[in-house]
Design a protein around this motif. Structure first.
Motif, PDB file in Angstrom:
ATOM      1  N   ALA A  18      52.951 -60.854  84.838  1.00 36.16           N
ATOM      2  CA  ALA A  18      53.853 -62.300  84.958  1.00 36.16           C
ATOM      3  C   ALA A  18      55.226 -61.273  84.738  1.00 36.16           C
ATOM      4  O   ALA A  18      56.552 -61.883  84.191  1.00 36.16           O
ATOM      5  CB  ALA A  18      53.947 -62.929  83.767  1.00 36.16           C
ATOM      6  N   VAL A  19      55.851 -59.819  84.176  1.00 35.29           N
ATOM      7  CA  VAL A  19      57.187 -59.396  83.739  1.00 35.29           C
ATOM      8  C   VAL A  19      57.534 -59.580  84.711  1.00 35.29           C
ATOM      9  O   VAL A  19      57.564 -58.753  86.121  1.00 35.29           O
ATOM     10  CB  VAL A  19      56.768 -58.517  82.955  1.00 35.29           C
ATOM     11  CG1 VAL A  19      58.584 -57.690  82.830  1.00 35.29           C
ATOM     12  CG2 VAL A  19      55.785 -58.550  81.759  1.00 35.29           C
ATOM     13  N   PRO A  20      58.988 -59.721  85.288  1.00 32.33           N
ATOM     14  CA  PRO A  20      59.851 -59.854  86.510  1.00 32.33           C
ATOM     15  C   PRO A  20      60.706 -58.810  86.226  1.00 32.33           C
ATOM     16  O   PRO A  20      60.613 -57.977  85.926  1.00 32.33           O
ATOM     17  CB  PRO A  20      61.012 -61.120  85.825  1.00 32.33           C
ATOM     18  CG  PRO A  20      61.293 -61.002  84.715  1.00 32.33           C
ATOM     19  CD  PRO A  20      59.586 -60.379  83.876  1.00 32.33           C
ATOM     20  N   VAL A  21      60.756 -58.501  87.442  1.00 29.44           N
ATOM     21  CA  VAL A  21      61.611 -57.096  88.242  1.00 29.44           C
ATOM     22  C   VAL A  21      62.914 -57.236  87.740  1.00 29.44           C
ATOM     23  O   VAL A  21      63.680 -58.851  87.445  1.00 29.44           O
ATOM     24  CB  VAL A  21      61.504 -56.602  89.640  1.00 29.44           C
ATOM     25  CG1 VAL A  21      62.179 -56.182  90.557  1.00 29.44           C
ATOM     26  CG2 VAL A  21      60.442 -56.689  90.676  1.00 29.44           C
ATOM     27  N   ASN A  34      58.981 -39.111  81.409  1.00 32.12           N
ATOM     28  CA  ASN A  34      56.912 -39.924  81.098  1.00 32.12           C
ATOM     29  C   ASN A  34      56.442 -39.835  82.682  1.00 32.12           C
ATOM     30  O   ASN A  34      55.245 -40.664  82.447  1.00 32.12           O
ATOM     31  CB  ASN A  34      56.765 -40.903  80.654  1.00 32.12           C
ATOM     32  CG  ASN A  34      57.853 -40.632  78.619  1.00 32.12           C
ATOM     33  OD1 ASN A  34      57.618 -39.467  78.584  1.00 32.12           O
ATOM     34  ND2 ASN A  34      57.975 -41.427  78.800  1.00 32.12           N
ATOM     35  N   ALA A  35      56.670 -38.960  83.632  1.00 28.79           N
ATOM     36  CA  ALA A  35      56.203 -39.823  84.825  1.00 28.79           C
ATOM     37  C   ALA A  35      56.400 -41.287  85.238  1.00 28.79           C
ATOM     38  O   ALA A  35      54.850 -41.113  85.455  1.00 28.79           O
ATOM     39  CB  ALA A  35      54.838 -38.743  85.196  1.00 28.79           C
ATOM     40  N   TYR A  80      55.420 -48.258  85.045  1.00 29.65           N
ATOM     41  CA  TYR A  80      56.291 -48.887  85.601  1.00 29.65           C
ATOM     42  C   TYR A  80      56.357 -48.229  87.173  1.00 29.65           C
ATOM     43  O   TYR A  80      56.354 -46.916  87.375  1.00 29.65           O
ATOM     44  CB  TYR A  80      57.063 -48.979  85.434  1.00 29.65           C
ATOM     45  CG  TYR A  80      58.169 -47.804  84.399  1.00 29.65           C
ATOM     46  CD1 TYR A  80      59.541 -47.982  85.571  1.00 29.65           C
ATOM     47  CD2 TYR A  80      57.955 -47.211  83.896  1.00 29.65           C
ATOM     48  CE1 TYR A  80      60.434 -47.184  85.119  1.00 29.65           C
ATOM     49  CE2 TYR A  80      58.990 -46.247  83.501  1.00 29.65           C
ATOM     50  CZ  TYR A  80      59.576 -45.969  84.084  1.00 29.65           C
ATOM     51  OH  TYR A  80      61.167 -44.960  83.590  1.00 29.65           O
ATOM     52  N   ALA A  81      57.395 -48.707  88.009  1.00 30.58           N
ATOM     53  CA  ALA A  81      58.022 -47.941  89.256  1.00 30.58           C
ATOM     54  C   ALA A  81      59.282 -48.366  89.390  1.00 30.58           C
ATOM     55  O   ALA A  81      59.616 -49.586  89.002  1.00 30.58           O
ATOM     56  CB  ALA A  81      56.847 -49.041  91.016  1.00 30.58           C
ATOM     57  N   ARG A 100      59.701 -52.346  87.789  1.00 33.57           N
ATOM     58  CA  ARG A 100      58.627 -53.598  87.794  1.00 33.57           C
ATOM     59  C   ARG A 100      57.792 -52.563  87.482  1.00 33.57           C
ATOM     60  O   ARG A 100      57.547 -50.989  87.620  1.00 33.57           O
ATOM     61  CB  ARG A 100      58.468 -54.177  89.625  1.00 33.57           C
ATOM     62  CG  ARG A 100      58.271 -52.720  90.036  1.00 33.57           C
ATOM     63  CD  ARG A 100      57.324 -52.981  91.755  1.00 33.57           C
ATOM     64  NE  ARG A 100      58.470 -54.518  92.379  1.00 33.57           N
ATOM     65  CZ  ARG A 100      59.869 -53.705  92.694  1.00 33.57           C
ATOM     66  NH1 ARG A 100      60.423 -52.982  92.742  1.00 33.57           N
ATOM     67  NH2 ARG A 100      59.676 -55.117  93.580  1.00 33.57           N
ATOM     68  N   LEU A 101      56.963 -53.445  86.527  1.00 31.60           N
ATOM     69  CA  LEU A 101      54.976 -52.803  86.382  1.00 31.60           C
ATOM     70  C   LEU A 101      54.260 -52.625  86.699  1.00 31.60           C
ATOM     71  O   LEU A 101      54.407 -53.416  87.535  1.00 31.60           O
ATOM     72  CB  LEU A 101      54.656 -53.623  84.907  1.00 31.60           C
ATOM     73  CG  LEU A 101      56.104 -54.003  83.273  1.00 31.60           C
ATOM     74  CD1 LEU A 101      54.730 -55.069  82.965  1.00 31.60           C
ATOM     75  CD2 LEU A 101      56.372 -52.965  83.102  1.00 31.60           C
TER      76      LEU A 101
END
Length: 317
Positions: free
Chosen positions: A46-49, A79-80, A93-94, A137-138
């Motif tokens: 539920a974490v927003p972009v 940290n990749a 994350y991405a 985003r996660l």
């Protein structure tokens, strides 16, 4: 026509194809800060972009009109592409060049912000300036302890941007550079708790001395590794000492109380109990906090009826 008149017409023709000189490009450090969220928000996805500056800003760059322009960003994550807490916990994350995540960066991968596809997605670079952004985003839903999670992106910009000087739609002055900048990525994971509190029922009897003690539990769990305390409010009667009270709504009361598992120690907000174990982060709470409920056997039996009270379970962490 005089020679002076011919020269005047040629000068006017040249001016018709020349755009005014615009400002150039600048590369600056930036930040991507995801919204502070509880560990349960992370687990629920539920974490927003979040969007933040990618570092390259060009004023007046008409790159959508000129095929020779490019703005290539090569991104490397320290940290990749994982946010790390001091204790070693990791949150993947991405990072992408667009809000929809269609142009996602890989470790050491390059994206050209001046490509036709990306310009169409972003709606930038059509003569009014070029201001790049990154989106984070996660990329997972791990069970995490609370803390501040960080990463650093190194962005190498390799760009060739028309500075706005054009003759017959051909750029005559490109600004070219290769510059490195950094982007700090941060997210604060917050503590939270979950509670399941089933109703308490003493049953029906004719005389108060016939009520028996009831032993049951509320179920609690909190963010992984979180220490917490549990207590019960005084209820609608406003006091837990020496007795809480249930009411029939017509002025009749029935005295009762909640005790710790020893059946003696009154359990209220003035006397919270520390949980025996730290939170596990479980979505469905399972850490039992057991109490004993008793009706005061020494009170006079009130009028027949249904007696009720409402308590709140208070968890502090």
């Amino acid at each position: 026509m005089t020679m002076r008149g011919v020269l005047r017409l040629l000068a006017a023709g040249a001016a018709a194809y020349a755009a005014p000189v615009q400002a150039g490009c600048a590369v600056n450090a930036g930040a991507l800060t995801l919204a502070p969220s509880t560990s349960y928000d992370v687990r629920a996805g539920a974490v927003p972009v979040v969007a933040g500056p990618a570092g390259l800003t060009c004023t007046g760059a008409a790159i959508s009109l000129l095929g020779g322009s490019y703005a290539r960003a090569t991104v490397t994550s320290a940290n990749a592409f994982a946010l790390k807490a001091p204790g070693g916990a990791s949150l993947p994350y991405a990072v992408s060049a667009d809000a929809a995540g269609q142009q996602t960066f890989t470790q050491g991968g390059t994206v050209d912000f001046a490509s036709g596809t990306l310009l169409s997605l972003l709606g930038i670079g059509s003569g009014g300036g070029f201001n790049t952004a990154l989106y984070a985003r996660l990329a997972g839903q791990p069970n995490l302890p609370a803390g501040t999670y960080r990463d650093t992106l190194t962005v190498v910009w390799d760009y060739s941007i028309c500075n706005g000087v054009q003759v017959a739609l051909v750029c005559v002055d490109y600004e070219r550079a290769r510059v490195t900048t950094t982007i700090a990525v941060t997210m604060v994971v917050q503590n939270d708790c979950r509670i399941a509190a089933p109703a308490l029922a003493f049953g029906s009897v004719a005389l108060v001395r016939q009520f028996t003690a009831v032993t049951q539990s509320v179920l609690v769990d909190c963010t992984l590794g979180t220490s917490y305390k549990v207590a019960f409010t005084a209820g609608r009667g406003g006091s837990a000492r020496p007795w809480r009270t249930m009411s029939d709504g017509a002025g009749g009361v029935l005295q009762y109380n909640l005790y710790r598992s020893d059946g003696v120690t009154i359990w209220d907000e003035s006397n919270p109990l520390s949980a025996a174990a730290a939170g596990t982060g479980a979505v469905t709470p399972a850490q039992a906090q057991t109490y004993v409920a008793k009706v005061n056997p020494a009170q006079a039996t009130p009028a027949a009826g249904a007696y009720a009270d409402q308590l709140t379970v208070v968890v502090t962490f």
